[in-house]
Write a protein that holds these residues in place. Sequence first.
Motif, PDB file in Angstrom:
ATOM      1  N   LEU A   1       0.788  -1.310   0.006  1.00  0.00           N
ATOM      2  CA  LEU A   1       0.000   0.200  -0.077  1.00  0.00           C
ATOM      3  C   LEU A   1       0.904   1.239   0.138  1.00  0.00           C
ATOM      4  CD1 LEU A   1      -2.987  -0.478   2.387  1.00  0.00           C
ATOM      5  CD2 LEU A   1      -2.761  -0.951  -0.179  1.00  0.00           C
ATOM      6  N   ALA A   2       0.380   2.328  -0.662  1.00  0.00           N
ATOM      7  CA  ALA A   2       1.027   3.548  -0.806  1.00  0.00           C
ATOM      8  C   ALA A   2       0.871   4.196   0.693  1.00  0.00           C
ATOM      9  CB  ALA A   2       0.612   4.451  -1.752  1.00  0.00           C
ATOM     10  N   PRO A   3       1.792   4.986   1.059  1.00  0.00           N
ATOM     11  CA  PRO A   3       1.765   5.516   2.351  1.00  0.00           C
ATOM     12  C   PRO A   3       0.357   6.069   2.807  1.00  0.00           C
ATOM     13  CG  PRO A   3       3.871   6.184   1.378  1.00  0.00           C
ATOM     14  CD  PRO A   3       3.215   5.310   0.275  1.00  0.00           C
ATOM     15  N   ALA A   4      -0.186   6.865   1.909  1.00  0.00           N
ATOM     16  CA  ALA A   4      -1.437   7.245   2.332  1.00  0.00           C
ATOM     17  C   ALA A   4      -2.590   6.394   2.431  1.00  0.00           C
ATOM     18  CB  ALA A   4      -1.842   8.601   0.993  1.00  0.00           C
ATOM     19  N   LEU A   5      -2.308   5.339   1.560  1.00  0.00           N
ATOM     20  CA  LEU A   5      -3.354   4.385   1.588  1.00  0.00           C
ATOM     21  C   LEU A   5      -3.380   3.606   3.103  1.00  0.00           C
ATOM     22  CD1 LEU A   5      -4.180   2.997  -1.899  1.00  0.00           C
ATOM     23  CD2 LEU A   5      -5.589   3.707  -0.274  1.00  0.00           C
ATOM     24  N   ALA A   6      -2.095   3.172   3.408  1.00  0.00           N
ATOM     25  CA  ALA A   6      -1.744   2.498   4.442  1.00  0.00           C
ATOM     26  C   ALA A   6      -2.249   3.280   5.910  1.00  0.00           C
ATOM     27  CB  ALA A   6      -0.089   2.473   4.616  1.00  0.00           C
TER      28      ALA A   6
END
Lengths: 220, 296
Positions: free
Chosen positions: A166-171
């Motif tokens: 997951l990309a950081p924002a999604l994580a």
Amino acid sequence: MLSLARVEVAIAGARILRGVDLAVPAGGRVALVGRNGAGKTTTFRAIMGLLPLVAGSVRFDGTELAGLPAHRRTALGIGYAPEDRRLFPTFTVEENVRLPAEVLGLPAAELRARLERVWELLPELVELRDRRAGALSGGQGKMAALARALVTGTRLLLLDEPFQGLAPALARRYGEILARLVERERSLALLVSESNPELLAPFVDTIATIERGEILSAAG
Amino acid sequence: MGLLFLLAALDGLAYAAQVFLVAVGLTLVFGVLKILNVAHGSLFAIGAYLASTLVGLVGVPWLSLLALAMAALAVGVVLGPVIERGLLARIYEKEHVLQLLVTFALLMILEDVQKLVWGVQPLFEDAPVRLLGQVEVGGIVYTVYQLLLLPGVALLVLVVLAWFLRRTLLGRTIVAVTHDREAAEAIGIDSRRVYLLTFTIGAALAAMGGALAAPTTSLVPGIGVQTIVLSFAVVATAGLGRIEGAAATALLIGLGRSFAVYFTPELEVVVPYLLMVAVLLVRPAGLFGSTELRRV
Ligand SMILES: Nc1ncnc2c1ncn2[C@@H]1O[C@H](COP(=O)(O)OP(=O)(O)OP(=O)(O)O)[C@@H](O)[C@H]1O
Ligand SMILES: [Mg+2]
């Protein structure tokens, strides 16, 4: 609520789990942390009955699960999101999410309530409901896989590396969802695996470290 | 020339309908069990022989169509579960080569059983064809059975199957297991039951193909083998596991073969395989197949 005692599992003749002891009490939030190949996924599959136990026991509410076929376990209130999503690509998101509830044969009202709970917790999925799962991005797929696990996971939720890829924002968003879930459903038990324990810190209370098929420590 | 063309088209359509019924069962079973069931051809043959026998037994012409349906159903619900539970369930975890050998052995055994029961003399029973009579299309007198009944049944099977797999819960469990057996188990689907159900449906479809073919041809030993080889060609050309693909490809191969019969008779037997090779050279996963997603 969930307890594994001296669980041993072999895949293709090789002993992968070597006496795993693990307990997740009702309302407990346990992280299963370990390097690649440590045996996290194997532990989840053993809990779900997807791999046979060579020895040891898996108990849920004090009942031995060893003889219970995998497909009967969701009825206990267990939901499992495998690490690589494993959505059914030709089904829509909604069909993927409904299917576990439908095969349980729940009464219509109960089915509706379960889906409500899911859409409410994951509002970003609502507009993707009619999208084919095969056409989702990786992050959307992770959300849909979480939704599918939530439908049957009313008592115990098993998440295998939910943050992986997951990309950081999604994580961060995924973490928020989990935090909100455990905040709201105090008795829900959670077992979540991760190779990077920092991501889990906000919502777990116990960290169990697994290495080469053995639990090294379970620290609060 | 025009008449010949029309005749080839009508023959091809009727033939495609029969081929589709067999191929769709084969591809459905493969999708779920991941076993290429060579004995599928025997189920076709036994369905054909049983249908002939039943049609002869009932005697009354207007019951003969019912006799065809009964034969297909009987083979499906009796042989289907016996073979799946008794034999295939024991080899799901084994290697593909072994699975192929086991179903091949079953084909040979069933072929012998069929010779024991029905003998080796050609069997011909066309009461259902006579019952429906003939019509004239574009100057050609053609049987209603082949013009309307065969394509009609094939189309009905295609539509009903597609609806069943997409719109019903039971159908969706079949599709889910086709995609990913373990994920299906993990969400509460009893894959053993799905295997049994799918194999029974597949067996009934094979037998239905045989039962419907029976009134249009003389039954002789070897029709099972002939059928399975052609079905493989259809299924491989379409891409394994795709039911609409099997329909379109059956049409292509059925028409291709019948045009060959009329225009280049020496190529009749090889045309389906030439088409298969041509398609697979260009698209190795088949016309409708894709290597990453297997759909039903
Ligand atoms: N199907 C299989 N056949 C052979 N060995 C396997 C199989 N599946 C897993 N293993 C082995 O079992 C061990 C544990 O694998 P597992 O997938 O449980 O690890 P993991 O902790 O989930 O790792 P990752 O972080 O990579 O997901 C690994 O050494 C792996 O090579
Ligand atoms: Mg893993």
